[in-house]
Write a protein that holds these residues in place. Structure first.
Motif, PDB file in Angstrom:
ATOM      1  N   ASP A   1       0.834  -1.206   0.000  1.00 53.76           N
ATOM      2  CA  ASP A   1       0.000   0.000   0.000  1.00 53.76           C
ATOM      3  C   ASP A   1       0.868   1.255   0.000  1.00 53.76           C
ATOM      4  N   MET A   2       1.895   1.265   0.843  1.00 51.29           N
ATOM      5  CA  MET A   2       2.785   2.432   0.925  1.00 51.29           C
ATOM      6  C   MET A   2       3.537   2.626  -0.385  1.00 51.29           C
ATOM      7  N   HIS A   3       4.073   1.550  -0.935  1.00 51.87           N
ATOM      8  CA  HIS A   3       4.821   1.663  -2.193  1.00 51.87           C
ATOM      9  C   HIS A   3       3.921   2.123  -3.336  1.00 51.87           C
ATOM     10  N   ASN A   4       2.682   1.635  -3.369  1.00 49.20           N
ATOM     11  CA  ASN A   4       1.749   2.080  -4.416  1.00 49.20           C
ATOM     12  C   ASN A   4       1.457   3.569  -4.298  1.00 49.20           C
ATOM     13  N   LEU A   5       1.298   4.048  -3.072  1.00 53.65           N
ATOM     14  CA  LEU A   5       1.078   5.476  -2.861  1.00 53.65           C
ATOM     15  C   LEU A   5       2.279   6.283  -3.332  1.00 53.65           C
ATOM     16  N   LEU A   6       3.470   5.866  -2.920  1.00 48.77           N
ATOM     17  CA  LEU A   6       4.680   6.628  -3.246  1.00 48.77           C
ATOM     18  C   LEU A   6       5.034   6.572  -4.732  1.00 48.77           C
ATOM     19  N   LYS A   7       4.507   5.591  -5.465  1.00 47.55           N
ATOM     20  CA  LYS A   7       4.778   5.473  -6.903  1.00 47.55           C
ATOM     21  C   LYS A   7       3.825   6.293  -7.762  1.00 47.55           C
ATOM     22  N   GLU A   8       2.714   6.736  -7.181  1.00 43.57           N
ATOM     23  CA  GLU A   8       1.731   7.496  -7.967  1.00 43.57           C
ATOM     24  C   GLU A   8       2.363   8.780  -8.492  1.00 43.57           C
ATOM     25  N   PRO A   9       2.247   9.040  -9.800  1.00 44.69           N
ATOM     26  CA  PRO A   9       2.827  10.265 -10.356  1.00 44.69           C
ATOM     27  C   PRO A   9       2.355  11.536  -9.642  1.00 44.69           C
ATOM     28  N   ALA A  10       1.080  11.593  -9.264  1.00 48.19           N
ATOM     29  CA  ALA A  10       0.572  12.779  -8.557  1.00 48.19           C
ATOM     30  C   ALA A  10       1.254  12.933  -7.202  1.00 48.19           C
ATOM     31  N   MET A  11       1.534  11.826  -6.537  1.00 50.60           N
ATOM     32  CA  MET A  11       2.199  11.881  -5.237  1.00 50.60           C
ATOM     33  C   MET A  11       3.660  12.289  -5.394  1.00 50.60           C
ATOM     34  N   ILE A  12       4.314  11.787  -6.407  1.00 53.15           N
ATOM     35  CA  ILE A  12       5.711  12.161  -6.660  1.00 53.15           C
ATOM     36  C   ILE A  12       5.796  13.662  -6.924  1.00 53.15           C
ATOM     37  N   ALA A  13       4.906  14.175  -7.765  1.00 55.95           N
ATOM     38  CA  ALA A  13       4.900  15.615  -8.080  1.00 55.95           C
ATOM     39  C   ALA A  13       4.578  16.444  -6.847  1.00 55.95           C
ATOM     40  N   LEU A  14       3.601  16.000  -6.066  1.00 50.59           N
ATOM     41  CA  LEU A  14       3.223  16.739  -4.867  1.00 50.59           C
ATOM     42  C   LEU A  14       4.399  16.834  -3.895  1.00 50.59           C
ATOM     43  N   ARG A  15       5.076  15.722  -3.663  1.00 52.17           N
ATOM     44  CA  ARG A  15       6.193  15.710  -2.721  1.00 52.17           C
ATOM     45  C   ARG A  15       7.356  16.549  -3.252  1.00 52.17           C
ATOM     46  N   ASP A  16       7.574  16.500  -4.552  1.00 50.57           N
ATOM     47  CA  ASP A  16       8.630  17.310  -5.152  1.00 50.57           C
ATOM     48  C   ASP A  16       8.310  18.798  -4.993  1.00 50.57           C
ATOM     49  N   ASN A  17       7.070  19.174  -5.282  1.00 54.43           N
ATOM     50  CA  ASN A  17       6.650  20.571  -5.144  1.00 54.43           C
ATOM     51  C   ASN A  17       6.661  21.040  -3.695  1.00 54.43           C
ATOM     52  N   ALA A  18       6.492  20.103  -2.758  1.00 53.34           N
ATOM     53  CA  ALA A  18       6.491  20.441  -1.333  1.00 53.34           C
ATOM     54  C   ALA A  18       7.907  20.527  -0.762  1.00 53.34           C
ATOM     55  N   GLY A  19       8.909  20.189  -1.570  1.00 56.84           N
ATOM     56  CA  GLY A  19      10.292  20.334  -1.132  1.00 56.84           C
ATOM     57  C   GLY A  19      10.889  19.131  -0.435  1.00 56.84           C
ATOM     58  N   VAL A  20      10.317  17.942  -0.623  1.00 55.57           N
ATOM     59  CA  VAL A  20      10.900  16.740  -0.017  1.00 55.57           C
ATOM     60  C   VAL A  20      12.193  16.394  -0.741  1.00 55.57           C
ATOM     61  N   ASN A  21      13.267  16.262   0.016  1.00 55.10           N
ATOM     62  CA  ASN A  21      14.553  15.833  -0.533  1.00 55.10           C
ATOM     63  C   ASN A  21      14.550  14.304  -0.520  1.00 55.10           C
ATOM     64  N   PHE A  22      14.263  13.699  -1.671  1.00 54.36           N
ATOM     65  CA  PHE A  22      14.112  12.249  -1.770  1.00 54.36           C
ATOM     66  C   PHE A  22      15.376  11.492  -1.366  1.00 54.36           C
ATOM     67  N   GLU A  23      16.520  12.090  -1.567  1.00 52.84           N
ATOM     68  CA  GLU A  23      17.782  11.416  -1.235  1.00 52.84           C
ATOM     69  C   GLU A  23      17.948  11.203   0.266  1.00 52.84           C
ATOM     70  N   THR A  24      17.243  11.980   1.082  1.00 53.90           N
ATOM     71  CA  THR A  24      17.381  11.871   2.532  1.00 53.90           C
ATOM     72  C   THR A  24      16.285  11.015   3.162  1.00 53.90           C
ATOM     73  N   GLN A  25      15.350  10.549   2.363  1.00 53.79           N
ATOM     74  CA  GLN A  25      14.197   9.822   2.891  1.00 53.79           C
ATOM     75  C   GLN A  25      14.592   8.471   3.478  1.00 53.79           C
ATOM     76  N   LYS A  26      14.093   8.216   4.698  1.00 51.83           N
ATOM     77  CA  LYS A  26      14.301   6.930   5.370  1.00 51.83           C
ATOM     78  C   LYS A  26      12.947   6.430   5.825  1.00 51.83           C
ATOM     79  N   MET A  27      12.711   5.129   5.666  1.00 51.32           N
ATOM     80  CA  MET A  27      11.483   4.505   6.117  1.00 51.32           C
ATOM     81  C   MET A  27      11.851   3.386   7.084  1.00 51.32           C
ATOM     82  N   THR A  28      11.246   3.400   8.279  1.00 52.45           N
ATOM     83  CA  THR A  28      11.517   2.385   9.276  1.00 52.45           C
ATOM     84  C   THR A  28      10.229   1.687   9.652  1.00 52.45           C
ATOM     85  N   LYS A  29      10.182   0.385   9.413  1.00 53.91           N
ATOM     86  CA  LYS A  29       9.015  -0.426   9.791  1.00 53.91           C
ATOM     87  C   LYS A  29       9.192  -0.828  11.250  1.00 53.91           C
TER      88      LYS A  29
END
Length: 89
Positions: A58-86
């Motif tokens: 579910d999380m990967h499907n959300l993060l792969k959506e083109p609209a979500m990628i664009a939204l996060r990019d426009n919001a200033g998320v630095n993808f290189e620093t992203q960490k996910m901890t289960k």
């Protein structure tokens, strides 16, 4: 399962926060429930969010959506620093 995400911002917390709050319908569509979010004290560029999901798929499907990628990019998320901890209970 619960996931902690951490990442740095390039455009400021207020810009990211508005985009994040406006994006609630997309998270609901992918069964991603936000439990908490915020920034590190004294550092608005270091953001954490805690979410509850049914599966990592579910999380990967959300993060792969083109609209979500664009939204996060426009919001200033630095993808290189992203960490996910289960979290394991």
């Amino acid at each position: 399962m619960k996931i902690i995400m951490n990442f740095e911002l390039t455009k400021g917390y207020s810009i990211w926060k508005k985009a994040f709050e406006d994006n609630e319908p997309m998270r609901q569509k992918h069964n991603v429930k936000t439990l908490a979010y915020g920034h590190e004290e004294g550092n608005e560029s270091n953001v954490y969010s805690v979410t509850e999901i049914n599966s990592m798929e579910d999380m990967h499907n959300l993060l792969k959506e083109p609209a979500m990628i664009a939204l996060r990019d426009n919001a200033g998320v630095n993808f290189e620093t992203q960490k996910m901890t289960k979290l394991v209970e």
